[in-house]
Design a protein around this motif. Sequence first.
Motif, PDB file in Angstrom:
ATOM      1  N   VAL A   1       0.836  -1.202   0.000  1.00  0.00           N
ATOM      2  CA  VAL A   1       0.000   0.000   0.000  1.00  0.00           C
ATOM      3  C   VAL A   1       0.868   1.248   0.000  1.00  0.00           C
ATOM      4  N   LEU A   2       1.917   1.260   0.828  1.00  0.00           N
ATOM      5  CA  LEU A   2       2.811   2.418   0.923  1.00  0.00           C
ATOM      6  C   LEU A   2       3.487   2.707  -0.405  1.00  0.00           C
TER       7      LEU A   2
ATOM      8  N   ARG B   1       2.613   1.585  -3.466  1.00  0.00           N
ATOM      9  CA  ARG B   1       1.629   1.886  -4.510  1.00  0.00           C
ATOM     10  C   ARG B   1       1.222   3.357  -4.444  1.00  0.00           C
ATOM     11  N   ASN B   2       0.995   3.849  -3.247  1.00  0.00           N
ATOM     12  CA  ASN B   2       0.618   5.254  -3.089  1.00  0.00           C
ATOM     13  C   ASN B   2       1.737   6.189  -3.540  1.00  0.00           C
TER      14      ASN B   2
ATOM     15  N   GLU C   1       1.653   6.084  -7.563  1.00  0.00           N
ATOM     16  CA  GLU C   1       0.415   6.166  -8.326  1.00  0.00           C
ATOM     17  C   GLU C   1       0.316   7.392  -9.233  1.00  0.00           C
ATOM     18  N   ASP C   2       0.952   8.499  -8.879  1.00  0.00           N
ATOM     19  CA  ASP C   2       0.854   9.702  -9.708  1.00  0.00           C
ATOM     20  C   ASP C   2       1.968   9.812 -10.740  1.00  0.00           C
TER      21      ASP C   2
ATOM     22  N   LYS D   1       7.881   5.923 -11.956  1.00  0.00           N
ATOM     23  CA  LYS D   1       7.352   5.068 -10.881  1.00  0.00           C
ATOM     24  C   LYS D   1       8.509   4.437 -10.109  1.00  0.00           C
TER      25      LYS D   1
END
Length: 217
Positions: A116-117, A119-120, A123-124, A131
């Motif tokens: 989760v960390l 990916r966040n 993500e932008d 990335k």
Amino acid sequence: MAKSDKKPGTRRDILNRLKSNGCSDATTLAEVLGVTPMAIRQHLYDLQSEGLVEARAEPRPVGRPAKLWYLTEAADRYFPDAHAELAVSLIDTIRSSLGENALQALVLERSRHQTVLYRNAMEDAPDLRRKLEALAEIRSREGYMAGVEETAEGLVFVENHCPICAAAKACTGLCAMELQVFADALGPGYDVSRTDHILAGARRCAYHVTERETVDG
């Protein structure tokens, strides 16, 4: 103006350079660090006397073999290992008190949190390289000395240090899940494969990352 032979921090700069880039000769180190080859060699001999570096000869097509310097295991103490003794002790305690299944459950929960960390963080980013650069930034803050390289085969995500190496040796699941964490964080549009692994004896961990081709249906 002549280069300074007494540049502050040169000793640590040499260790960092060899850690990040692997073995190197004194002339290349001198050019990168901005000191004379003679000064670099003196630092290297001092480091060798302390058991922190060693050298090997590499044949060259012309002239004498090159003397390439590399870090020894003793140099690991200059790079963070995230409270190694405490981590190993906790792993052993969990395994003996709660069992292997409980330990694996904790590893999975840690991996979900990391996914989760990361990916966040990515993500932008508009493309794969950015990335991976975002991932490298957050992993470097965690102590992995991470970066992105472009090779003939595509982009490679690299980690020049493992700050949890002792814990990973005690609990192989920590390292085994890392590949899956990166793949899950990037998402289904990318393939990730590990090409170098510190625990297998490599100088660094490296991951080849490619974007999957979309098939028009």
